[in-house]
Design an enzyme around this catalytic site. Sequence first.
Site, PDB file in Angstrom:
ATOM      1  N   GLU A 398       1.077  -3.134 -14.035  1.00  0.00           N
ATOM      2  CA  GLU A 398      -0.111  -2.906 -14.719  1.00  0.00           C
ATOM      3  C   GLU A 398       0.000  -2.926 -16.096  1.00  0.00           C
ATOM      4  O   GLU A 398      -0.900  -2.135 -16.731  1.00  0.00           O
ATOM      5  CB  GLU A 398      -0.468  -1.523 -13.936  1.00  0.00           C
ATOM      6  CG  GLU A 398      -0.988  -1.531 -12.608  1.00  0.00           C
ATOM      7  CD  GLU A 398      -1.614  -0.144 -12.014  1.00  0.00           C
ATOM      8  OE1 GLU A 398      -1.404   0.921 -12.671  1.00  0.00           O
ATOM      9  OE2 GLU A 398      -2.042  -0.138 -10.737  1.00  0.00           O
ATOM     10  N   GLU A 495      -2.803  -4.444  -4.549  1.00  0.00           N
ATOM     11  CA  GLU A 495      -2.672  -2.918  -4.442  1.00  0.00           C
ATOM     12  C   GLU A 495      -4.244  -2.450  -4.265  1.00  0.00           C
ATOM     13  O   GLU A 495      -5.039  -2.730  -4.863  1.00  0.00           O
ATOM     14  CB  GLU A 495      -2.364  -2.419  -5.703  1.00  0.00           C
ATOM     15  CG  GLU A 495      -0.756  -1.850  -6.027  1.00  0.00           C
ATOM     16  CD  GLU A 495      -0.654  -1.021  -7.135  1.00  0.00           C
ATOM     17  OE1 GLU A 495      -1.377   0.015  -7.317  1.00  0.00           O
ATOM     18  OE2 GLU A 495       0.485  -1.173  -7.776  1.00  0.00           O
TER      19      GLU A 495
END
Length: 820
Positions: A398, A495
Amino acid sequence: DPYYRFNDVMYRWISLDNWTYSRTFKTPFDVRKGQKVNLVFEGVDTVAQILLNNVTLGRTDNMFNRYSFDITSVIQEVNFIEVRFLSAVSYAAEQSRCHRAHSIPPACPPPVQNGECHVNFIRKEQCSFSWDWGPSFPTQGIWKDVRIEAYNYYHLIYFSVTPFLAKSAQQWYLEVESIFDVVSPKPIAGLVTVNIPKLQTQQMFSVKLQPGEGSIVLLVNINKSAAVEAWWPNGHGRQTGYNMTTTFMMEAGCQIEKFSKVYFRTVELVQEPIPGSPGLSFYFRINGLPIFIKGSNWIPADSFQDRVTYDTLRLLLKSAADANMNALRVWGGGVYEQDEFYDICDELGIMIWQDFMFACALYPTNQNYLESVRAEVSHQVRRLKSHPSIILWSGNNENEAAIASNWFSIPYTDIGLYVKDYVTLYVKNIREIVLSEDKSRPFVASSPSNGLESVKEGWLSRDPYDTHYGDTHFYDYNSDCWNWTVYPKTRFASEYGFQSWPSFSTIEKVSSPEDWSYTSNFSFHRQHHEGGNIQMLQEIGSHFKLPQSPDPVKHFKDMIYLTQVMQAQCIKTETEFYRFSQSEIINGEGHTMGALYWQLNDIWQAPSWASLEYGGKWKLLHYFAQNFFAPLLPVAYEDKGMLHIYGVSDLHEDHKLTLRVVVHAWSSLEPVCTLAKEGVTVKAQSAVPIYKESISGLLERCRNCTRKSCVITFCLMGEDGLQSPTNHYFLSSLKDAVGLEKTQLSASISQQDDVYIFVLQTTAIAPFVTLDVGNIKGRFSDNGFLMTEKKKIVVFYPWEPTSVEELKSSLILTSLLDVF
């Protein structure tokens, strides 16, 4: 127990102190005989000064590195060794203070996590300073093996075997790499023999090792007449491996024999234009076959790594395979897992998306830091690249998104500095090393990212969450999770998830009776995700009635049950959406080829996104995963008043099947109407529409049915016993369901060989029937199911010895109406 109640905060002083490990030891060999003697630490956590006989050998500052110290001139017959640790917390703070250039956010975790600051300044398990699902235990100590090695001529440091398929000749060859330390002053010549008996392959090579550290790479051609069986992911074939012996016969008469297991598989990450859609595909081809990736995300199995045994790993990974998963993403805020983890994945056919250990933060790029990272990456790639289970290296978790979406509110004028740092760390350093050490598998710089599009935009895309490229992460706790239209029709979902509480039996071990309420101090303390407990209540409230029991403990247990039901149903809806989107493009979006929900396992006993509780107990989500990841599955969704059913298949052949649709009134175990549609073709490795009808038409056909009074179940059946799980579709929220009656559930239990048979009986339709046997370790064949027949048989697989009596006295049966 550090996990008991509030001990994570009570024991904070331990991590703020400095600790020294010391001991005296006798050298078990004559030290004067070794040309070179090394002291090797496989893993030091993290910042330490190492002394032998009061001589400083060196320092460590990276938990993920291997350290080797030359002690030839220091070692004696009796020795005193010390490892002087510095508090990781104070070291990280000091590094941050000394960083004179621009600030490197985030400084601290959110207060709800009770964590420590500046974890991005230390090369240590990032979540050990706390995370939104885990406690802060900044450990220090020796977390892997320590040994002394002595040698006179040469020593093998790393050994790896990587398979390649020469496309043109359709021939397999192996790249066998050996990294040596040669201590003789002149080169050492010799012969290396590589032998794979099962493949009638034996090759001999003359080699010359130069003084110092260096590597030799041998290319071994596999005998063309041998039938090589490839390694396949779980559900797609066997995980065949071959025994290989490599013998080094060097002059000076010392011989090394290395036994290894070698696997043959190819992996490609396919990113190419898709007809009728902007952007690029993003999917994996294994051995030339596109594979839909289904699985979850792996976090460290414990805050204290020495408690993670082979048995712990085996239990968790076997549970993933048993739920029809074929992949896990080893997330970048934890640790590079131990060798046994990857061995088990090789054996079970679980593919690994391997992040490097950088997560949700920006990182420094000063010289010392980069050197440490380079050593870490090179060590980890050399250690792990022989594993067929690893199909991708990924630079971080991320961090591209963190810059692109400006998580840390960096002034616009300064963004350039951070972009430069980002490219320096992940592209110019990590990527360069990965490409030089391992040409056998793909690399992406971040997750989520836009893949090749991110590369084109200078490694940082404007929107890393773009559904037309790469992979996406997606979380939404405010929308209705039963509504599939809120989910991104992405190329690859790496995710996504919802929280739930672990079972009462798991919580009970670390709490006391005053903690057993949803609003206790303990319940707030354990929830590290801001507003998480309230979000769960809101998700539950949109489809279920909230518990009303006046008994506080029953109320708490009812809440736990409902959070698990809600989590399972939400992730089922989202995952089924990703699976049925794999073969279609709608408005330029689709061709989804991966679903990895967040997260597989837990680090402690607390509310989290996991489907396996700390200790390995299956939550309802994990039982649901067994069905929503089934190789053959019918999936229903509603669009503009129409009910659509898709046939989803991971099987390698087309099948002619019968779709059986059954409509039940909530008030009766007798079906209202049944439809059998025969000759339905479900295509290999795809998702195809197999049934469509307006809901009003369906309800009319099944007289006396309304959305609130009826429920639909359906399954696929074929010849030779091929059958999908039975799936369900709710026509309304269960809080609005009409005709649901409280049922009498009963179970009789008997033993059959080493499993236990539970025969369940119900007097009425029962949604979300759950069997719980408390602390007895094991799993059921099915759980949390909709019971539409009087009788159902469920098998219990124990993980440790138990008895019918124990199971009887522990069993708690719950269904939805027990909690209103």
